[in-house]
Design an enzyme around this catalytic site. Structure first.
Site, PDB file in Angstrom:
ATOM      1  N   PRO A   6       0.811  -1.224   0.000  1.00 32.83           N
ATOM      2  CA  PRO A   6       0.000   0.000   0.000  1.00 32.83           C
ATOM      3  C   PRO A   6       0.846   1.276   0.000  1.00 32.83           C
ATOM      4  O   PRO A   6       0.504   2.256  -0.639  1.00 32.83           O
ATOM      5  CB  PRO A   6      -0.831  -0.132   1.280  1.00 32.83           C
ATOM      6  CG  PRO A   6      -0.932  -1.601   1.529  1.00 32.83           C
ATOM      7  CD  PRO A   6       0.368  -2.189   1.034  1.00 32.83           C
ATOM      8  N   SER A  22       6.274   2.400  -6.907  1.00 36.40           N
ATOM      9  CA  SER A  22       7.462   2.704  -7.730  1.00 36.40           C
ATOM     10  C   SER A  22       8.733   2.606  -6.887  1.00 36.40           C
ATOM     11  O   SER A  22       9.768   2.139  -7.366  1.00 36.40           O
ATOM     12  CB  SER A  22       7.358   4.121  -8.302  1.00 36.40           C
ATOM     13  OG  SER A  22       6.174   4.282  -9.025  1.00 36.40           O
ATOM     14  N   GLN A  70     -13.030   8.051 -30.566  1.00 38.75           N
ATOM     15  CA  GLN A  70     -13.442   9.254 -31.298  1.00 38.75           C
ATOM     16  C   GLN A  70     -13.958   8.901 -32.691  1.00 38.75           C
ATOM     17  O   GLN A  70     -14.982   9.411 -33.137  1.00 38.75           O
ATOM     18  CB  GLN A  70     -12.237  10.215 -31.382  1.00 38.75           C
ATOM     19  CG  GLN A  70     -12.607  11.631 -31.741  1.00 38.75           C
ATOM     20  CD  GLN A  70     -13.473  12.291 -30.669  1.00 38.75           C
ATOM     21  OE1 GLN A  70     -13.510  11.853 -29.530  1.00 38.75           O
ATOM     22  NE2 GLN A  70     -14.194  13.322 -31.067  1.00 38.75           N
ATOM     23  N   ILE A  71     -13.249   8.031 -33.379  1.00 40.67           N
ATOM     24  CA  ILE A  71     -13.651   7.649 -34.743  1.00 40.67           C
ATOM     25  C   ILE A  71     -15.013   6.966 -34.723  1.00 40.67           C
ATOM     26  O   ILE A  71     -15.822   7.134 -35.644  1.00 40.67           O
ATOM     27  CB  ILE A  71     -12.561   6.741 -35.381  1.00 40.67           C
ATOM     28  CG1 ILE A  71     -11.324   7.587 -35.697  1.00 40.67           C
ATOM     29  CG2 ILE A  71     -13.082   6.035 -36.639  1.00 40.67           C
ATOM     30  CD1 ILE A  71     -10.095   6.789 -36.105  1.00 40.67           C
ATOM     31  N   GLY A 106     -17.366   7.673 -32.695  1.00 37.58           N
ATOM     32  CA  GLY A 106     -18.391   8.595 -32.201  1.00 37.58           C
ATOM     33  C   GLY A 106     -19.130   7.984 -31.013  1.00 37.58           C
ATOM     34  O   GLY A 106     -18.509   7.358 -30.143  1.00 37.58           O
ATOM     35  N   GLY A 107     -20.453   8.128 -31.002  1.00 41.14           N
ATOM     36  CA  GLY A 107     -21.258   7.614 -29.886  1.00 41.14           C
ATOM     37  C   GLY A 107     -21.073   6.121 -29.698  1.00 41.14           C
ATOM     38  O   GLY A 107     -21.056   5.624 -28.563  1.00 41.14           O
ATOM     39  N   GLU A 119       3.951  -2.815 -13.751  1.00 38.81           N
ATOM     40  CA  GLU A 119       5.329  -3.227 -14.091  1.00 38.81           C
ATOM     41  C   GLU A 119       6.219  -2.010 -14.361  1.00 38.81           C
ATOM     42  O   GLU A 119       7.095  -2.039 -15.227  1.00 38.81           O
ATOM     43  CB  GLU A 119       5.308  -4.235 -15.248  1.00 38.81           C
ATOM     44  CG  GLU A 119       4.457  -5.447 -14.861  1.00 38.81           C
ATOM     45  CD  GLU A 119       4.774  -6.709 -15.607  1.00 38.81           C
ATOM     46  OE1 GLU A 119       5.885  -6.834 -16.126  1.00 38.81           O
ATOM     47  OE2 GLU A 119       3.894  -7.586 -15.643  1.00 38.81           O
ATOM     48  N   THR A 160       5.577   2.440 -13.976  1.00 41.16           N
ATOM     49  CA  THR A 160       4.808   3.461 -14.709  1.00 41.16           C
ATOM     50  C   THR A 160       5.650   4.017 -15.871  1.00 41.16           C
ATOM     51  O   THR A 160       6.864   3.785 -15.933  1.00 41.16           O
ATOM     52  CB  THR A 160       4.455   4.631 -13.765  1.00 41.16           C
ATOM     53  OG1 THR A 160       5.696   5.206 -13.312  1.00 41.16           O
ATOM     54  CG2 THR A 160       3.634   4.174 -12.562  1.00 41.16           C
ATOM     55  N   SER A 161       5.001   4.811 -16.708  1.00 39.68           N
ATOM     56  CA  SER A 161       5.741   5.422 -17.823  1.00 39.68           C
ATOM     57  C   SER A 161       6.857   6.327 -17.309  1.00 39.68           C
ATOM     58  O   SER A 161       7.937   6.403 -17.911  1.00 39.68           O
ATOM     59  CB  SER A 161       4.783   6.230 -18.715  1.00 39.68           C
ATOM     60  OG  SER A 161       3.885   5.346 -19.342  1.00 39.68           O
TER      61      SER A 161
HETATM   62  C1  FAD Z   1      -4.343  -3.633 -12.067  1.00 41.16           C
HETATM   63  C2  FAD Z   1      -2.996  -3.642 -11.409  1.00 41.16           C
HETATM   64  C3  FAD Z   1      -2.289  -4.823 -11.340  1.00 41.16           C
HETATM   65  C4  FAD Z   1      -1.048  -4.862 -10.682  1.00 41.16           C
HETATM   66  N1  FAD Z   1      -0.385  -6.055 -10.577  1.00 41.16           N
HETATM   67  C5  FAD Z   1       0.729  -6.121  -9.781  1.00 41.16           C
HETATM   68  C6  FAD Z   1       1.351  -7.377  -9.492  1.00 41.16           C
HETATM   69  O1  FAD Z   1       0.924  -8.435  -9.996  1.00 41.16           O
HETATM   70  N2  FAD Z   1       2.391  -7.401  -8.628  1.00 41.16           N
HETATM   71  C7  FAD Z   1       2.885  -6.262  -8.051  1.00 41.16           C
HETATM   72  O2  FAD Z   1       3.838  -6.345  -7.284  1.00 41.16           O
HETATM   73  N3  FAD Z   1       2.335  -5.044  -8.340  1.00 41.16           N
HETATM   74  C8  FAD Z   1       1.266  -4.952  -9.172  1.00 41.16           C
HETATM   75  N4  FAD Z   1       0.681  -3.728  -9.431  1.00 41.16           N
HETATM   76  C9  FAD Z   1       1.240  -2.533  -8.827  1.00 41.16           C
HETATM   77  C10 FAD Z   1       1.881  -1.603  -9.852  1.00 41.16           C
HETATM   78  O3  FAD Z   1       3.083  -2.148 -10.319  1.00 41.16           O
HETATM   79  C11 FAD Z   1       2.053  -0.229  -9.163  1.00 41.16           C
HETATM   80  O4  FAD Z   1       0.747   0.323  -9.042  1.00 41.16           O
HETATM   81  C12 FAD Z   1       2.958   0.692  -9.955  1.00 41.16           C
HETATM   82  O5  FAD Z   1       4.283   0.238  -9.942  1.00 41.16           O
HETATM   83  C13 FAD Z   1       2.921   2.131  -9.411  1.00 41.16           C
HETATM   84  O6  FAD Z   1       3.050   2.142  -8.033  1.00 41.16           O
HETATM   85  P1  FAD Z   1       2.004   2.988  -7.141  1.00 41.16           P
HETATM   86  O7  FAD Z   1       0.643   2.597  -7.550  1.00 41.16           O
HETATM   87  O8  FAD Z   1       2.361   2.828  -5.719  1.00 41.16           O
HETATM   88  O9  FAD Z   1       2.221   4.477  -7.591  1.00 41.16           O
HETATM   89  P2  FAD Z   1       3.331   5.481  -6.999  1.00 41.16           P
HETATM   90  O10 FAD Z   1       4.648   4.828  -6.982  1.00 41.16           O
HETATM   91  O11 FAD Z   1       2.810   6.046  -5.729  1.00 41.16           O
HETATM   92  O12 FAD Z   1       3.324   6.597  -8.122  1.00 41.16           O
HETATM   93  C14 FAD Z   1       2.332   7.627  -8.204  1.00 41.16           C
HETATM   94  C15 FAD Z   1       2.749   8.548  -9.353  1.00 41.16           C
HETATM   95  O13 FAD Z   1       4.023   9.135  -9.072  1.00 41.16           O
HETATM   96  C16 FAD Z   1       4.913   8.874 -10.144  1.00 41.16           C
HETATM   97  N5  FAD Z   1       6.281   8.706  -9.645  1.00 41.16           N
HETATM   98  C17 FAD Z   1       6.732   7.905  -8.644  1.00 41.16           C
HETATM   99  N6  FAD Z   1       8.056   7.988  -8.547  1.00 41.16           N
HETATM  100  C18 FAD Z   1       8.477   8.836  -9.503  1.00 41.16           C
HETATM  101  C19 FAD Z   1       9.740   9.324  -9.912  1.00 41.16           C
HETATM  102  N7  FAD Z   1      10.872   8.936  -9.310  1.00 41.16           N
HETATM  103  N8  FAD Z   1       9.794  10.209 -10.939  1.00 41.16           N
HETATM  104  C20 FAD Z   1       8.659  10.607 -11.569  1.00 41.16           C
HETATM  105  N9  FAD Z   1       7.433  10.181 -11.232  1.00 41.16           N
HETATM  106  C21 FAD Z   1       7.342   9.304 -10.207  1.00 41.16           C
HETATM  107  C22 FAD Z   1       4.411   7.597 -10.773  1.00 41.16           C
HETATM  108  O14 FAD Z   1       4.883   7.432 -12.093  1.00 41.16           O
HETATM  109  C23 FAD Z   1       2.907   7.806 -10.691  1.00 41.16           C
HETATM  110  O15 FAD Z   1       2.492   8.626 -11.749  1.00 41.16           O
HETATM  111  C24 FAD Z   1      -0.526  -3.677 -10.124  1.00 41.16           C
HETATM  112  C25 FAD Z   1      -1.240  -2.474 -10.228  1.00 41.16           C
HETATM  113  C26 FAD Z   1      -2.463  -2.443 -10.839  1.00 41.16           C
HETATM  114  C27 FAD Z   1      -3.223  -1.137 -10.907  1.00 41.16           C
END
Ligand code: FAD
Length: 388
Positions: free
Chosen positions: A131, A135, A343-344, A346-347, A370, A372-373
């Protein structure tokens, strides 16, 4: 159809076509229903296991299909093209679960824990996130304490794909908090172990048929023989496994984008407005051209990452950056293409009568899990700059 001139082998074509046929025949008819209910698609997943899709790269001696990384990517793409939820269940079994055990496990661990999951008889999971740590995984609070021949695991893990149904879990816990990420250790946990339970199931925007939940560990005792790798090696294992996982997610994102694009072309050819087909409006045609070009660029990055991973099996070279670039570009392409597809249409793009809105909802997750971007950009930039 792709314009890519690529040296596929007969084996590549065979697995791609088999996955495509299976997805169209068995998954397409149920995808909307399972998306709506959020139920786990046990039956189709079991069939995918029987067909060898749950451990494509796993050697046959450990219950897998013994094929190469490109075969895995081609199959993942075809499955995700029809339903991204089936795609992620498949990719977690293949990449996040099996990869780490095959690379870092003992012979006993490989023999015991890989075959049931690689053959699709059981579901595997990978549990890193908590929780309060996503990242920044090195700040995890879960603790594993050595007690004789066992470790006692305590903690709450969150967002575990297949958490509600997994029989086997690779879980990461802190064994030495002072060392931060160097104090993380990986363990193999069987779902029936006393002290292990499943927490709340997450209601989600997309990939709804893939079950996601918390996992709880309360004085959960596992033998030392279930430690994966050495003490303190967990963070390295987690990141190494994610390199493979990200290639699977790139393939998943590519599949979603292709589905949305093909539906858009068809619609633009049929739908009329102001006395002509909407595809004849330059505003729509240019959108389609951009969608197609992004998809083909994604394909190149994703297949290249697959080849880099395949090469790494003999040379030991890293493919972290190839995987990060493929995942980053594929997920952003998936969002761009599905957004344009709504968008393409439409509704009708907004209606549950067509799968377009599902593609749009499903695409978003590929920018989040896995890594974030933003994290992919960090990985690529650090590598380019030569930073640790
Ligand atoms: C549907 C789903 C399935 C998942 N499955 C798994 C799984 O099987 N096993 C597992 O272990 N995890 C799993 N995850 C967890 C997922 O990998 C994390 O949600 C993800 O890595 C982002 O962590 P967070 O949600 O705590 O976001 P945070 O780390 O709190 O990030 C919040 C925002 O801050 C940005 N941020 C954080 N640090 C930086 C930085 N240094 N520079 C710039 N921006 C930053 C992030 O990019 C994001 O936009 C799953 C998540 C979802 C939603």
């Amino acid at each position: 159809m792709s314009n890519l001139i690529f040296p596929f082998t007969d084996e590549h074509r065979m697995i791609r076509d088999t996955a495509r046929d299976f997805a169209r025949e068995k998954i397409a008819p149920i995808a909307a229903e399972f998306d709506e209910s959020g139920e786990f698609p046990h039956e189709t997943i079991k069939k995918m296991g029987e067909m060898g899709f749950m451990g494509i790269e796993v050697p046959e001696e450990y219950g897998g299909a013994g094929m190469d990384t490109l075969s895995y990517v081609l199959a993942e793409e075809e499955i995700a093209k029809v339903d991204a939820a089936h795609g992620v269940i498949m990719s977690v079994n293949n990449s996040l679960y099996c990869t780490g055990i095959l690379k870092f496990g003992t012979e006993e661990q490989k023999k015991k824990y890989v075959p049931p999951v690689a053959s699709g008889k059981a579901i595997g999971a990978y549990s890193l996130t908590e929780p309060m740590s996503g990242s920044d995984a090195g700040t995890m609070k879960s603790r594993a304490v050595r007690d004789g021949d066992s470790y006692i695991l305590n903690g709450r893990k969150s967002w575990v794909t297949s958490g509600p149904v997994a029989e086997y879990i690779v879980v990461f816990m802190m064994t030495n908090p002072e060392l931060h990420h160097r104090g993380v250790t990986a363990f193999l946990v069987e779902a029936g172990t006393p002290g292990f339970s499943r927490g709340k199931k997450e209601p989600k925007l997309g990939i709804r048929a893939s079950a996601t939940s918390e996992l709880l560990f309360e004085d959960c005792r596992v033998p030392v023989t279930n430690r994966l790798g050495e003490e303190g090696e967990g963070f390295k294992i987690a990141m190494t496994v994610l390199d493979s996982g990200r290639i699977g997610i790139a393939a998943q994102a590519l599949g979603i984008a292709e589905a949305a694009y093909e539906a858009s072309v068809e619609y633009a050819r049929e739908r009329e407005a102001f006395g002509q087909k909407i595809g004849q409006f330059q505003g729509i045609g240019f959108k389609l051209a951009d969608m197609k070009t992004h998809i083909e660029a994604t394909r190149l990055l994703t297949y290249n990452a697959a080849l880099a991973k395949q090469r790494a099996k003999t040379t030991g070279e890293r493919f972290t950056v190839e995987a990060a670039m493929a995942k980053l570009f594929a997920s952003e392409t998936s969002m761009f293409v599905t957004h344009a597809a709504v968008q393409i249409h439409g509704g009708m793009g907004y209606s549950k009568e067509l799968p377009i809105e599902r593609y749009f909802r499903d695409a978003k997750i590929t920018e989040i899990y896995e890594g974030t971007s933003e994290i992919q950009r960090l990985v690529i930039a650090r590598s380019e700059l030569g930073l640790k």
